[in-house]
Design a protein around this motif. Structure first.
Motif, PDB file in Angstrom:
ATOM      1  N   CYS A 149      -9.840   0.953  -5.404  1.00 51.88           N
ATOM      2  CA  CYS A 149      -9.249   1.776  -5.437  1.00 51.88           C
ATOM      3  C   CYS A 149      -9.204   2.709  -5.491  1.00 51.88           C
ATOM      4  O   CYS A 149      -9.206   2.968  -7.136  1.00 51.88           O
ATOM      5  CB  CYS A 149      -8.133   0.854  -4.417  1.00 51.88           C
ATOM      6  N   PRO A 150      -9.963   3.769  -4.570  1.00 48.02           N
ATOM      7  CA  PRO A 150     -10.268   5.095  -5.393  1.00 48.02           C
ATOM      8  C   PRO A 150      -8.695   5.844  -5.934  1.00 48.02           C
ATOM      9  O   PRO A 150      -9.355   7.431  -6.875  1.00 48.02           O
ATOM     10  CB  PRO A 150     -10.920   5.733  -5.245  1.00 48.02           C
ATOM     11  N   VAL A 151      -8.166   5.413  -4.571  1.00 49.10           N
ATOM     12  CA  VAL A 151      -6.638   6.060  -5.679  1.00 49.10           C
ATOM     13  C   VAL A 151      -5.631   5.355  -6.046  1.00 49.10           C
ATOM     14  O   VAL A 151      -4.411   5.488  -6.574  1.00 49.10           O
ATOM     15  CB  VAL A 151      -6.341   7.455  -3.834  1.00 49.10           C
ATOM     16  N   PRO A 179      -5.072  -1.803   4.400  1.00 49.74           N
ATOM     17  CA  PRO A 179      -5.473  -2.990   4.765  1.00 49.74           C
ATOM     18  C   PRO A 179      -4.486  -4.419   4.775  1.00 49.74           C
ATOM     19  O   PRO A 179      -3.079  -3.480   4.883  1.00 49.74           O
ATOM     20  CB  PRO A 179      -5.731  -2.940   2.869  1.00 49.74           C
ATOM     21  N   VAL A 207       0.721  -1.094   0.006  1.00 50.31           N
ATOM     22  CA  VAL A 207       0.391  -0.188  -0.011  1.00 50.31           C
ATOM     23  C   VAL A 207       0.857   1.199   0.245  1.00 50.31           C
ATOM     24  O   VAL A 207       2.105   1.133   0.931  1.00 50.31           O
ATOM     25  CB  VAL A 207      -0.927   0.222   1.608  1.00 50.31           C
ATOM     26  N   CYS A 228      -2.986   5.842  -0.202  1.00 54.47           N
ATOM     27  CA  CYS A 228      -4.031   5.628   0.735  1.00 54.47           C
ATOM     28  C   CYS A 228      -4.843   6.714   1.452  1.00 54.47           C
ATOM     29  O   CYS A 228      -4.769   7.471   2.298  1.00 54.47           O
ATOM     30  CB  CYS A 228      -3.867   4.652   1.516  1.00 54.47           C
ATOM     31  N   VAL A 229      -6.131   6.759   1.270  1.00 54.95           N
ATOM     32  CA  VAL A 229      -6.925   7.552   2.192  1.00 54.95           C
ATOM     33  C   VAL A 229      -8.004   7.253   2.770  1.00 54.95           C
ATOM     34  O   VAL A 229      -8.849   7.662   3.395  1.00 54.95           O
ATOM     35  CB  VAL A 229      -8.299   8.630   0.931  1.00 54.95           C
ATOM     36  N   HIS A 230      -7.099   5.661   3.431  1.00 54.69           N
ATOM     37  CA  HIS A 230      -7.477   5.281   4.419  1.00 54.69           C
ATOM     38  C   HIS A 230      -9.369   4.637   4.829  1.00 54.69           C
ATOM     39  O   HIS A 230     -10.396   5.369   5.470  1.00 54.69           O
ATOM     40  CB  HIS A 230      -7.558   5.541   5.524  1.00 54.69           C
ATOM     41  N   CYS A 231      -9.882   4.540   3.068  1.00 55.98           N
ATOM     42  CA  CYS A 231     -11.361   4.494   2.922  1.00 55.98           C
ATOM     43  C   CYS A 231     -12.316   3.550   3.389  1.00 55.98           C
ATOM     44  O   CYS A 231     -13.011   2.933   3.460  1.00 55.98           O
ATOM     45  CB  CYS A 231     -11.816   5.226   1.400  1.00 55.98           C
ATOM     46  N   GLY A 232     -11.460   2.329   2.937  1.00 55.96           N
ATOM     47  CA  GLY A 232     -11.712   1.007   3.527  1.00 55.96           C
ATOM     48  C   GLY A 232     -12.416   0.132   2.197  1.00 55.96           C
ATOM     49  O   GLY A 232     -12.993  -0.984   2.614  1.00 55.96           O
ATOM     50  N   THR A 233     -12.299   1.612   1.004  1.00 54.03           N
ATOM     51  CA  THR A 233     -13.354   0.231   0.176  1.00 54.03           C
ATOM     52  C   THR A 233     -12.648  -1.057  -0.448  1.00 54.03           C
ATOM     53  O   THR A 233     -13.589  -1.851  -0.867  1.00 54.03           O
ATOM     54  CB  THR A 233     -12.830   1.298  -1.340  1.00 54.03           C
ATOM     55  N   CYS A 234     -11.400  -1.182  -0.292  1.00 54.31           N
ATOM     56  CA  CYS A 234     -10.437  -2.583  -0.114  1.00 54.31           C
ATOM     57  C   CYS A 234     -11.097  -3.942   0.453  1.00 54.31           C
ATOM     58  O   CYS A 234     -11.469  -4.723  -0.997  1.00 54.31           O
ATOM     59  CB  CYS A 234      -9.215  -2.221  -0.587  1.00 54.31           C
ATOM     60  N   ALA A 286      -4.152   2.992  -4.866  1.00 58.58           N
ATOM     61  CA  ALA A 286      -2.686   2.851  -4.621  1.00 58.58           C
ATOM     62  C   ALA A 286      -1.800   1.317  -3.605  1.00 58.58           C
ATOM     63  O   ALA A 286      -1.005   1.112  -2.434  1.00 58.58           O
ATOM     64  CB  ALA A 286      -3.360   3.632  -2.600  1.00 58.58           C
ATOM     65  N   ILE A 287      -2.885   0.565  -4.573  1.00 60.12           N
ATOM     66  CA  ILE A 287      -2.608  -0.920  -4.007  1.00 60.12           C
ATOM     67  C   ILE A 287      -1.471  -1.056  -5.413  1.00 60.12           C
ATOM     68  O   ILE A 287      -2.362  -0.938  -5.995  1.00 60.12           O
ATOM     69  CB  ILE A 287      -3.362  -1.936  -3.759  1.00 60.12           C
TER      70      ILE A 287
HETATM   71  S1  SF4 Z   1      -9.398   1.478  -1.366  1.00 62.93           S
HETATM   72 FE1  SF4 Z   1      -7.414   2.296  -1.236  1.00 62.93          FE
HETATM   73  S2  SF4 Z   1      -7.212   3.812  -0.380  1.00 62.93           S
HETATM   74 FE2  SF4 Z   1      -9.228   3.092   0.403  1.00 62.93          FE
HETATM   75  S3  SF4 Z   1      -7.895   1.798   2.408  1.00 62.93           S
HETATM   76 FE3  SF4 Z   1      -7.531   0.289   0.567  1.00 62.93          FE
HETATM   77  S4  SF4 Z   1      -5.758   1.092  -0.088  1.00 62.93           S
HETATM   78 FE4  SF4 Z   1      -5.903   2.522   1.105  1.00 62.93          FE
END
Ligand code: SF4
Ligand code: FMN
Ligand code: SF4
Length: 271
Positions: A233-235, A217, A191, A195-201, A237-238
């Motif tokens: 992941c919206p940005v 994550p 990661v 990462c914006v820590h949104c939890g989508t993943c 980041a993974i």
């Molecule tokens: S989806 Fe992307 S931005 Fe959101 S928590 Fe997971 S790694 Fe971070």
């Protein structure tokens, strides 16, 4: 004849294809395979059954390979498989046939449907124009599949002798090893600080393989390699193996949303 259409998807291609086929067939119930992971035996409520899923490593995803032999097929009169892929189906249909045999049944039709290739561990994704072309091609293929299924025809798209030779070679040389290690290949996911820590993943993962720890994550080692976490992941980041995927695009089918991917964890209620 009513159809139960079981599906598995990471970036939505197989779900979009399953939806188009279900619509064309008329009476069809879409059932997510991921929701049935805990069931030792899976009763099939209809005489016609379909499986829609991606091709992974020139074969079928582990989740699907483990699912088909658990099906109760005694009341099934017609079974078909739709394997969506990026261009090299390998042994997917052949393996589907073997798995249905193992379950005591028979695969009557197997289709390899070329869609958008999403395996960004190995290549970049293509541009938006090719998504439109893919969509048109998929609609044509879905209509063709519906005609064949409704006619109850035998039709197994295993390719010509050269395709089979290549498929077998690729599966033996590369696919087999990757498939065997698939569940723990999430150890290669990292990661970025973006990462914006949104939890989508964690939300989209169809098999609950991601836990959020300190808002980031953490992968748990029972991954299906569907890449939903990476593509949604919206940005972006993974990454896979650190930098490798940073410059590569992300993709999901335009008609499929995070809720659809996450919804695979839930078995549908009685219709
Ligand atoms: S989806 Fe992307 S931005 Fe959101 S928590 Fe997971 S790694 Fe971070
Ligand atoms: C782990 C993995 C392995 C894949 N292996 C193959 C392959 O062997 N041949 C191929 O043509 N496409 C391969 N692909 C591409 C997918 O099969 C294709 O993009 C598929 O339509 C994705 O379906 P989905 O959107 O329903 O997840 C692979 C994708 C992933 C994630
Ligand atoms: S961790 Fe990511 S790649 Fe693995 S099954 Fe979950 S969503 Fe798919």
């Amino acid at each position: 004849m009513r159809t139960t259409l079981y599906y598995f998807t990471g970036t939505g291609n197989s779900l979009a294809c399953a939806r188009a086929i279900a619509q064309g067939l008329g009476e069809a119930d879409l059932v997510p395979i991921a929701a049935l992971r805990g069931q030792a035996r899976v009763g099939v409520p209809t005489e016609r059954i379909g499986i829609a899923c991606p091709v992974y490593f020139y074969s079928l995803p582990l989740l699907v390979r483990e699912f088909i032999p658990r099906l109760e097929l005694s009341g099934v009169k017609y079974a078909f498989l739709v394997a969506t892929m990026g261009g090299l189906p390998g042994l997917a249909v052949e393996h589907g046939e073997d798995l249905f045999r193992k379950a005591g049944g028979e695969l009557h039709a197997g289709f390899a449907v070329r869609m958008f290739a999403n395996y960004i561990a190995e290549y970049n994704v293509r541009g938006a124009r090719s998504v439109q072309a893919m969509q048109k091609r998929m609609e044509r293929r879905a209509a063709e599949i519906v005609r064949i299924v409704q006619a109850g025809r035998r039709h197994l798209e295993k390719g010509g002798p050269l395709d089979r030779l290549l498929g077998r070679a690729m599966f033996r040389l590369v696919g087999q090893k990757f498939l065997r290690e698939a569940r723990t290949r999430d150890r290669l996911f990292t990661v970025d600080p973006s990462c914006v820590h949104c939890g989508t993943c964690a939300y989209v993962c169809p098999v609950e393989n991601i836990r959020m720890v300190d808002k980031s994550p953490q992968w748990l080692g029972h991954c299906e390699q569907c890449l939903a976490c990476i593509h949604f992941c919206p940005v972006a980041a993974i990454q896979i193996r650190g930098k490798q995927t940073r410059m590569r695009g992300r993709y999901h089918h335009p008609d499929v949303r995070p809720d659809d991917i996450a919804g695979q964890r839930l078995a549908p209620g009685p219709s």
